[in-house]
Design an enzyme around this catalytic site. Structure first.
Site, PDB file in Angstrom:
ATOM      1  N   ARG A  72       0.557  -1.152   0.093  1.00  0.00           N
ATOM      2  CA  ARG A  72      -0.550  -0.175   0.180  1.00  0.00           C
ATOM      3  C   ARG A  72       0.995   1.113   0.480  1.00  0.00           C
ATOM      4  O   ARG A  72       1.363   1.852   0.914  1.00  0.00           O
ATOM      5  CB  ARG A  72      -1.096  -0.080   1.080  1.00  0.00           C
ATOM      6  CG  ARG A  72      -1.716   0.905   1.577  1.00  0.00           C
ATOM      7  CD  ARG A  72      -2.811   1.315  -0.005  1.00  0.00           C
ATOM      8  NE  ARG A  72      -3.906   0.512   0.287  1.00  0.00           N
ATOM      9  CZ  ARG A  72      -5.015  -0.050  -0.412  1.00  0.00           C
ATOM     10  NH1 ARG A  72      -4.816   0.691  -1.955  1.00  0.00           N
ATOM     11  NH2 ARG A  72      -5.418  -0.975  -0.089  1.00  0.00           N
ATOM     12  N   ARG A  98       1.975  -6.082  -9.446  1.00  0.00           N
ATOM     13  CA  ARG A  98       2.057  -6.102  -8.348  1.00  0.00           C
ATOM     14  C   ARG A  98       2.223  -6.692  -7.428  1.00  0.00           C
ATOM     15  O   ARG A  98       2.990  -6.331  -5.484  1.00  0.00           O
ATOM     16  CB  ARG A  98       1.219  -4.961  -7.972  1.00  0.00           C
ATOM     17  CG  ARG A  98      -0.516  -5.081  -7.740  1.00  0.00           C
ATOM     18  CD  ARG A  98      -1.331  -3.965  -6.612  1.00  0.00           C
ATOM     19  NE  ARG A  98      -2.783  -4.043  -7.180  1.00  0.00           N
ATOM     20  CZ  ARG A  98      -3.275  -3.646  -5.964  1.00  0.00           C
ATOM     21  NH1 ARG A  98      -2.878  -2.893  -5.408  1.00  0.00           N
ATOM     22  NH2 ARG A  98      -4.711  -4.005  -5.697  1.00  0.00           N
ATOM     23  N   HIS A 168       0.755   3.545 -10.540  1.00  0.00           N
ATOM     24  CA  HIS A 168      -0.276   3.739  -9.485  1.00  0.00           C
ATOM     25  C   HIS A 168      -0.032   4.481  -8.308  1.00  0.00           C
ATOM     26  O   HIS A 168      -0.029   4.468  -7.256  1.00  0.00           O
ATOM     27  CB  HIS A 168      -0.908   2.825  -8.855  1.00  0.00           C
ATOM     28  CG  HIS A 168      -1.991   3.050  -7.676  1.00  0.00           C
ATOM     29  ND1 HIS A 168      -2.709   3.645  -6.851  1.00  0.00           N
ATOM     30  CD2 HIS A 168      -4.104   2.097  -8.217  1.00  0.00           C
ATOM     31  CE1 HIS A 168      -3.360   3.315  -6.568  1.00  0.00           C
ATOM     32  NE2 HIS A 168      -4.559   2.591  -6.609  1.00  0.00           N
ATOM     33  N   ASP A 212     -12.700   9.405  -6.666  1.00  0.00           N
ATOM     34  CA  ASP A 212     -11.668   8.467  -7.732  1.00  0.00           C
ATOM     35  C   ASP A 212     -12.395   8.811  -8.475  1.00  0.00           C
ATOM     36  O   ASP A 212     -13.614   7.754  -9.629  1.00  0.00           O
ATOM     37  CB  ASP A 212     -12.724   6.898  -6.661  1.00  0.00           C
ATOM     38  CG  ASP A 212     -12.213   5.884  -7.339  1.00  0.00           C
ATOM     39  OD1 ASP A 212     -11.441   6.231  -8.613  1.00  0.00           O
ATOM     40  OD2 ASP A 212     -12.328   4.471  -6.565  1.00  0.00           O
ATOM     41  N   GLU A 271      -2.003   8.879 -11.219  1.00  0.00           N
ATOM     42  CA  GLU A 271      -1.864   7.778 -11.940  1.00  0.00           C
ATOM     43  C   GLU A 271      -2.082   8.200 -13.314  1.00  0.00           C
ATOM     44  O   GLU A 271      -3.042   8.388 -14.099  1.00  0.00           O
ATOM     45  CB  GLU A 271      -2.926   6.003 -11.417  1.00  0.00           C
ATOM     46  CG  GLU A 271      -3.098   6.328 -10.104  1.00  0.00           C
ATOM     47  CD  GLU A 271      -4.396   5.563  -9.493  1.00  0.00           C
ATOM     48  OE1 GLU A 271      -4.498   5.003 -10.303  1.00  0.00           O
ATOM     49  OE2 GLU A 271      -4.798   5.762  -8.641  1.00  0.00           O
TER      50      GLU A 271
HETATM   51  C1  BG6 Z   1      -7.840   3.063  -7.212  1.00  0.00           C
HETATM   52  C2  BG6 Z   1      -9.136   2.470  -8.253  1.00  0.00           C
HETATM   53  O1  BG6 Z   1      -7.147   3.231  -8.736  1.00  0.00           O
HETATM   54  O2  BG6 Z   1      -6.692   2.024  -6.720  1.00  0.00           O
HETATM   55  C3  BG6 Z   1      -9.566   2.502  -6.724  1.00  0.00           C
HETATM   56  O3  BG6 Z   1      -9.649   3.951  -8.492  1.00  0.00           O
HETATM   57  C4  BG6 Z   1      -9.739   1.919  -5.591  1.00  0.00           C
HETATM   58  O4  BG6 Z   1     -11.145   2.772  -6.838  1.00  0.00           O
HETATM   59  C5  BG6 Z   1      -7.726   2.372  -5.039  1.00  0.00           C
HETATM   60  O5  BG6 Z   1      -9.854   2.030  -4.911  1.00  0.00           O
HETATM   61  C6  BG6 Z   1      -6.550   1.658  -4.632  1.00  0.00           C
HETATM   62  O6  BG6 Z   1      -7.138  -0.034  -5.297  1.00  0.00           O
HETATM   63  P1  BG6 Z   1      -7.167  -1.486  -4.193  1.00  0.00           P
HETATM   64  O7  BG6 Z   1      -7.041  -2.646  -5.120  1.00  0.00           O
HETATM   65  O8  BG6 Z   1      -5.340  -0.926  -4.325  1.00  0.00           O
HETATM   66  O9  BG6 Z   1      -7.059  -1.267  -2.971  1.00  0.00           O
END
Ligand code: BG6
Length: 297
Positions: A72, A98, A168, A212, A271
Site C-alpha cells: 500500500r 504488483r 498507481h 475516485d 495515476e
Molecule cells: C484506484 C482505484 O486506482 O485504486 C480505486 O481507482 C481503488 O477504486 C484504489 O480503491 C486502490 O485499489 P487497491 O486494490 O490497491 O485497494
C-alpha cells in the site's frame, strides 16, 4: 539473494541491494540528484526524495510486505488489468504484477549522473492461469533531475494482447484537504463513485470527500500544489490515455486493513495509465510503454 544481486548489479556509491521489510530485496539508488528505493517484489518504487527536499512518494505505515499481497503506497505496477478483472472478479484487483516477484536485469550509472535500474516480469504458469499470454513487462526507474518510471509491455506471443495498466503513484502531501490538483480542469472524467457517470469541472481538484475519478485525456501535465510543504509536485506522462485521481477519505480508509484511519490526509494518488475503453492492444512482437515523470519545485 541480496549477495547475488549486489555481486551482479550493485554500482559503488549509487546502487546497493539490501533486505527491506518482509525481507523483500530492495534496490537503494542514490546520486547528486537524490535517492530512491525500488522493491524487487512488485517492481515497485517505495520512495523518492530529491536532495534537500521532503519525500515525494508516500507509503502506508500499515503496508503489508508479504508474498501474495500488494504494497500500500509507493508506485504499484498495475497490469494487465486495472481494477476488477472485467470478466472474473475472483481474480486479483489491479492484476498480478504488483503481487509478483520480479527479476533485476540491468543497472546503470550515466556519465551525466543519472542512476537507473530495470526489473522484468515474464509469464509463468501462475500468470498464464490468470492471463493466457506470453509477455515481458519491464519497469525502468531513472533517478535524475526528475524521477522517470516507465513500464513497457512486449508481446512475446503470436496473438494480439489487450491490457489495461497504470503507474498507481501515491504522492506524499502535508494535508490532502489543503492541496490543489491542477491540469485536469474541463477534462471529462468517469466518476467511479457515481456509476461511472461522465462529468467534468472547470475548477482545479480540491479534496473534501472521497475522490475516485478516471480522466479521459491524453498527455497533460498535472501539478499538485501543496502549501503545507511549500512545494508543487509536477507530473508528466507518455503512453497513457487515462489519469486516475484517488483519495479514499474517511470511511474507505477505515475499511482498508493496510491503511491508517487518518492516512488519507497524507496522500493522493495521481495515476498514469490506460483504463477501461482506453485499453491498449499490442500486436505480436510489438510493445507499449507508459511513462511517468515526476519532479518538484
Ligand atoms: C484506484 C482505484 O486506482 O485504486 C480505486 O481507482 C481503488 O477504486 C484504489 O480503491 C486502490 O485499489 P487497491 O486494490 O490497491 O485497494
Amino acid at each position: 539473494m541480496i549477495d547475488q544481486l549486489n555481486a551482479q548489479f550493485a554500482i559503488p556509491d549509487h546502487i546497493q541491494f539490501l533486505s527491506g521489510p518482509g525481507e523483500f530485496p530492495i534496490a537503494a539508488l542514490q546520486n547528486g540528484y537524490g535517492s530512491a528505493a525500488v522493491s524487487v517484489y512488485g517492481g515497485h518504487v517505495l520512495s523518492y526524495q530529491p536532495t534537500g527536499h521532503e519525500p515525494v512518494i508516500w507509503v502506508s505505515q500499515l503496508a503489508n510486505y508479504e508474498a501474495g499481497s500488494a504494497i500500500r503506497g509507493g508506485i504499484p505496477i498495475i497490469f494487465p488489468w486495472f481494477g476488477s478483472h472485467p470478466a472474473d472478479t475472483s481474480k486479483p484487483s489491479h492484476g498480478f504484477a504488483r503481487r509478483s516477484m520480479w527479476q533485476v536485469t540491468q543497472t546503470a550509472q550515466a556519465a551525466s549522473g543519472e542512476t537507473s535500474i530495470t526489473l522484468v516480469l515474464t509469464d509463468t504458469s501462475a500468470t498464464t492461469a490468470l492471463w493466457p499470454h506470453q509477455f515481458k513487462l519491464s519497469v525502468t526507474v531513472t533517478l535524475g533531475t526528475r524521477l522517470e518510471v516507465s513500464m513497457r509491455c512486449d508481446n512475446l506471443g503470436d496473438a494480439a494482447i489487450t491490457m489495461t495498466n497504470a503507474l498507481h503513484t501515491y504522492f506524499a502531501v502535508a494535508d490532502s484537504t489543503n492541496i490543489t490538483i491542477k491540469g485536469l480542469e474541463r477534462i471529462d472524467y468517469l466518476d467511479q463513485l457515481n456509476d461511472m457517470q461522465r462529468k467534468s469541472s472547470a475548477l482545479p481538484i480540491q479534496i473534501a470527500a472521497e475522490v475516485d475519478r478516471i480522466y479521459l485525456e491524453n498527455s497533460q501535465q498535472v501539478d499538485i500544489v501543496d502549501p503545507g510543504l511549500a512545494r508543487t509536485i509536477h507530473i508528466r506522462k507518455q503512453g497513457s490515455q487515462s489519469t486516475v485521481v484517488w483519495n479514499p477519505w474517511i470511511e474507505k480508509s477505515a475499511r482498508m486493513g493496510d491503511f491508517g484511519d487518518a492516512e488519507y490526509l497524507e496522500m493522493v494518488c495521481v495515476e498514469a495509465g490506460n483504463v477501461g475503453d482506453a485499453a491498449v492492444t499490442i500486436a505480436p512482437n510489438a510493445s507499449h510503454e507508459t511513462r511517468q515523470i515526476i519532479w518538484t519545485e
